[in-house]
Design an enzyme around this catalytic site. Structure first.
Site, mmCIF file in Angstrom:
data_model
loop_
_atom_site.group_PDB
_atom_site.id
_atom_site.type_symbol
_atom_site.label_atom_id
_atom_site.label_comp_id
_atom_site.label_asym_id
_atom_site.label_seq_id
_atom_site.Cartn_x
_atom_site.Cartn_y
_atom_site.Cartn_z
ATOM 1 N N GLY A 166 -83.464 54.589 -30.097
ATOM 2 C CA GLY A 166 -82.688 55.770 -30.465
ATOM 3 C C GLY A 166 -81.212 55.472 -30.641
ATOM 4 C CD GLU A 184 -79.955 44.830 -17.105
ATOM 5 O OE1 GLU A 184 -78.948 45.506 -17.387
ATOM 6 O OE2 GLU A 184 -80.465 44.816 -15.980
ATOM 7 C CG HIS A 215 -91.884 40.228 -9.740
ATOM 8 N ND1 HIS A 215 -91.086 39.754 -10.755
ATOM 9 C CD2 HIS A 215 -91.130 41.117 -9.052
ATOM 10 C CE1 HIS A 215 -89.894 40.316 -10.670
ATOM 11 N NE2 HIS A 215 -89.898 41.157 -9.649
#
Length: 142
Positions: free
Chosen positions: A112, A65, A92
């Site tokens: 976008g 992230e 994983h």
């Protein structure tokens, strides 16, 4: 560290942020910034392992992230906007052991104005896949 020339000012702005964050706590170290690829390493150590000495899945997701968020942010053209994760998944597929370092490589799937989707693959030192993740990010006011 490699920085793609056309995003150099944006990367410098990112690197000038002095506030500590989760990436610092996990030892995430950026190695390359491109508009279509962001790379970073992360040690597999006492801060990133689960109780059995293997890379914690949550640490892999945090690396994924982090890469996706930074990559998305680098691609926002409008000032005053930022990227925030709204969904992430991860598979994983292989363990990484304490003492190793993993490499995360993130690429955009969709870029976008309101949303971006990035895929991150995390590899061990033998360049074998440890984790694959997809993160959807919303582009919001900062």
């Amino acid at each position: 560290m490699y920085i793609q020339p056309n995003i150099e000012k944006r990367v410098e702005k990112f690197l000038s942020i002095s506030e500590k964050n989760m990436g610092d706590a996990l030892g995430i170290s950026f190695t390359s910034f491109k508009s279509d690829e962001v790379k970073a390493t992360m040690p597999v150590n006492e801060n990133t392992v689960q109780p059995f000495g293997l890379l914690h899945g949550g640490a892999s997701v945090a690396l994924a992230e982090t890469l996706a968020s930074v990559g998305a942010w680098l691609n926002i053209e409008e000032e005053g906007k930022t990227a925030v994760g709204v969904e992430i998944n991860a598979n994983h597929v292989r363990a990484a052991k304490k003492g190793e370092t993993v490499l995360g490589i993130s690429h955009p799937i969709h870029n976008g104005r309101q949303t971006q989707v990035w895929e991150t693959k995390i590899y061990n030192k033998e360049e074998k896949l440890v984790c694959v993740s997809r993160c959807t990010l919303a582009i919001v006011d900062q």
